[in-house]
Every structure is written in C-alpha cells, then in structure tokens.
Design an enzyme around this catalytic site. Structure first.
Site, PDB file in Angstrom:
ATOM      1  N   ASN A  12       0.739  -1.157  -0.107  1.00  0.00           N
ATOM      2  CA  ASN A  12       0.265   0.334   0.013  1.00  0.00           C
ATOM      3  C   ASN A  12       1.348   0.911   0.332  1.00  0.00           C
ATOM      4  OD1 ASN A  12      -1.736   2.196   0.665  1.00  0.00           O
ATOM      5  ND2 ASN A  12      -2.278   1.548   2.672  1.00  0.00           N
ATOM      6  N   LYS A  14      -0.068   4.647  -0.112  1.00  0.00           N
ATOM      7  CA  LYS A  14      -1.148   5.153   0.185  1.00  0.00           C
ATOM      8  C   LYS A  14      -0.504   5.613  -0.671  1.00  0.00           C
ATOM      9  CE  LYS A  14       0.178   3.714   4.668  1.00  0.00           C
ATOM     10  NZ  LYS A  14       0.180   3.937   6.911  1.00  0.00           N
ATOM     11  N   HIS A  98      -9.368   0.725   5.068  1.00  0.00           N
ATOM     12  CA  HIS A  98      -8.078   0.780   6.246  1.00  0.00           C
ATOM     13  C   HIS A  98      -8.186   2.185   7.549  1.00  0.00           C
ATOM     14  CE1 HIS A  98      -4.238   2.471   6.494  1.00  0.00           C
ATOM     15  NE2 HIS A  98      -3.405   1.346   5.793  1.00  0.00           N
ATOM     16  N   GLU A 100      -6.822   4.505   7.793  1.00  0.00           N
ATOM     17  CA  GLU A 100      -6.765   5.843   7.857  1.00  0.00           C
ATOM     18  C   GLU A 100      -8.338   6.353   7.419  1.00  0.00           C
ATOM     19  OE1 GLU A 100      -3.415   5.227   5.502  1.00  0.00           O
ATOM     20  OE2 GLU A 100      -2.127   5.234   7.041  1.00  0.00           O
ATOM     21  N   GLU A 171      -4.781  -5.079  10.898  1.00  0.00           N
ATOM     22  CA  GLU A 171      -3.671  -4.334  11.101  1.00  0.00           C
ATOM     23  C   GLU A 171      -4.351  -3.370  12.850  1.00  0.00           C
ATOM     24  OE1 GLU A 171      -2.238  -2.531   7.369  1.00  0.00           O
ATOM     25  OE2 GLU A 171      -3.956  -1.902   7.079  1.00  0.00           O
ATOM     26  N   GLY A 177       2.630   1.961  10.615  1.00  0.00           N
ATOM     27  CA  GLY A 177       3.084   3.721  10.395  1.00  0.00           C
ATOM     28  C   GLY A 177       4.019   4.006  11.498  1.00  0.00           C
ATOM     29  N   SER A 216       3.790  -1.983  10.011  1.00  0.00           N
ATOM     30  CA  SER A 216       5.189  -1.585  10.369  1.00  0.00           C
ATOM     31  C   SER A 216       5.823  -3.943   9.916  1.00  0.00           C
ATOM     32  CB  SER A 216       5.616  -1.581  12.098  1.00  0.00           C
ATOM     33  OG  SER A 216       5.237  -0.128  11.852  1.00  0.00           O
TER      34      SER A 216
HETATM   35  C1  PEP Z   1      -0.537   0.013   5.578  1.00  0.00           C
HETATM   36  O1  PEP Z   1      -0.769   1.531   5.113  1.00  0.00           O
HETATM   37  O2  PEP Z   1      -1.775  -0.485   5.920  1.00  0.00           O
HETATM   38  C2  PEP Z   1       0.608  -0.667   6.887  1.00  0.00           C
HETATM   39  C3  PEP Z   1       0.616  -1.249   7.900  1.00  0.00           C
HETATM   40  O3  PEP Z   1       1.901   0.493   6.983  1.00  0.00           O
HETATM   41  P1  PEP Z   1       2.815   0.390   7.517  1.00  0.00           P
HETATM   42  O4  PEP Z   1       3.902  -0.448   6.921  1.00  0.00           O
HETATM   43  O5  PEP Z   1       4.246   1.770   7.071  1.00  0.00           O
HETATM   44  O6  PEP Z   1       2.785   0.393   9.418  1.00  0.00           O
END
Ligand code: PEP
Length: 257
Positions: A12, A14, A98, A100, A171, A177, A216
């Site tokens: 992803n 983003k 997601h 976000e 997640e 992040g 992460s």
């Molecule tokens: C994500 O954007 O879904 C995500 C898991 O980001 P990151 O790997 O940076 O934590």
C-alpha cells in the site's frame, strides 16, 4: 482437513509517489522479485498511477489494487471512483476500510460494508477488508470486541458467496506507520479469532480465508510473522515504498510456504 492457503503480500503506497517514482519502483521490484512469487504480490499505488503501474507490470503476474472505492455506482458523485472504473482499468484488488479511511474520512462500518458490496459486484475485484483496534482499545482490553464488531458488520451485510471472495487484513492501528509491530503471538491470536468468527458462519470459507497482517511489517520481522499458522500474508505500507525492502518481504514467502 486444513486447506493450504496461498499467501499474499500487498503493498500500500498510500498517498506517495510520482510518475517517475512509480516507474522506477515497479521496474526495480520486478528485477528483485522471485519470478515464482509474482502471482502472490499485489501493488496498490495512488489512483492516478494505476494505469501506468498496470502497464509497467505487464504480464509479470503481479496484481494491481486500488486503495479505496466508492460506495456508489457511476453517476453524479464528484471526486469518487467506482468499482466499475477500477475493474475497467485492470484492478483486481481494492483495499476497503483502511484505518486511515475509518478515522480521517469517517468511514463507518456501514460505509465499509457498502464499499465491500460494490467491489464484489465486479466479478474480478477482490476487496481487502481492513480491521483493527486502536492503542486505547487494546489497552482497555477491548480489541476483541472491536475487531469482532468490524467483522460482524461485513458477515451480516454480505452474502456467503461474497464473504468467500474477501481477503481480511488485520491491522492494529497502533502498529501502522509507527515502527511498533504486533508480536507474532499477538497477531496470531487475533487472526485465529477472526477465522473462528468466520467459521461460525461457514467453516469451509474460514479455512480458505486469507487473513493478512499489516502494521510496520518489514524485511526484518516478516519471516516470524508470516510463519504463524493463521497469518496468510501481509499488507505493507512504509516498506512497500522501497523496492529492495518490499522485494525481500515478498521473497520471504519462498521460506514460509
Ligand atoms: C498500511 O498502510 O496499511 C500499513 C500497514 O503501513 P505500515 O506498513 O507503514 O505500518
């Protein structure tokens, strides 16, 4: 009998990148990705770069995903992008719900369900449904209730044939992040719970359901997380922006089966 699930890694991006970035990343990635694994990898660039990335991926076998989809059909919805459009330009996956989008753009469980439903109207489009708890919810011991509520909304709002086509991504919001990864044990516990919840509806669907971990995930921790019995791959954010790192995460699939 437990089914052998084919693991998947989804990148992803983003809201990052440019045409030059996208072209370079795809070309570097294709050089470093083990050819046997390309069909287990999916890239989700920002909307404007989807056609370009589709072209750059060519016949590599790597899938193309969008990061969002409208809960409406085509029509007078300025700024929205419909599932028919995503399918039309060659997307076969779309991330839905997601964290976000849930927190920054006020997407409720009901909106998420309607987006999953719209994606499923396209025969070739697989929704990647994101669920996960915040740090406060985990600390308050509410993670189970939160994830189960997010899952239940979809299990009640989508018919069985649809549920059978969904990929789930767990997640934990506190791990996205932040550099804080869920331990393999924490993630496995949640994944097993999600699978159990789906099994209460249909055990065959639960057996074949792909449940990805995101938060992460990187080339250092991928092997341990992806080795867990109920972790069927990863949704990768930050590490998906660096070809070498993302290729290493994807190539881990060769080691974990
Ligand atoms: C994500 O954007 O879904 C995500 C898991 O980001 P990151 O790997 O940076 O934590």
């Amino acid at each position: 009998m437990t089914l052998k699930r084919r693991k998947k890694i989804v990148g992803n991006w983003k809201m990052n990148g440019s045409t030059v970035f996208a072209r370079t990343l795809v070309s570097d990635l294709l050089e470093q990705l083990s050819p046997a694994l390309t069909e287990q990898v999916c890239l989700c660039p920002p909307m404007p770069y989807l056609p370009m990335v589709a072209e750059a991926l060519g016949q590599s076998g790597v899938s193309l995903g969008a990061q969002n989809v409208s809960s409406y059909n085509d029509g007078a919805y300025t700024g929205e992008v419909s599932a028919t459009m995503l399918a039309d330009i060659g997307c076969d996956h779309v991330i839905v719900g997601h964290s976000e989008r849930r927190t920054l753009f006020a997407e409720t469980d009901a909106i998420v369900v309607s987006k999953v439903a719209k994606a499923l109207e396209q025969p070739g489009l697989t929704p990647i449904l994101c669920v996960g708890e915040t740090r406060e919810e985990r600390e308050a011991g509410q993670w189970q209730a939160v994830i189960s509520r997010q899952m239940q909304a979809v299990l009640e709002g989508i018919d069985r044939a649809g549920v059978a086509r969904i990929i789930v991504a767990y997640e934990p919001v506190w791990a996205i992040g932040t550099g804080l990864t869920a331990t393999a044990e924490q993630a496995q516990e949640v994944h097993a719970l999600i699978r159990q919840q789906v099994a209460a509806l249909d055990s065959a669907i639960a057996d074949s359901l792909l449940i990805l971990y995101g938060g992460s995930l990187n080339d250092q921790n991928a092997k341990e997380l992806l080795s867990q019995p109920d972790i069927d791959g990863g949704l990768v954010g930050g590490a998906a922006l660096v070809a070498e790192k993302f290729a290493r995460v994807c190539n881990t699939l060769a080691e974990v089966g």
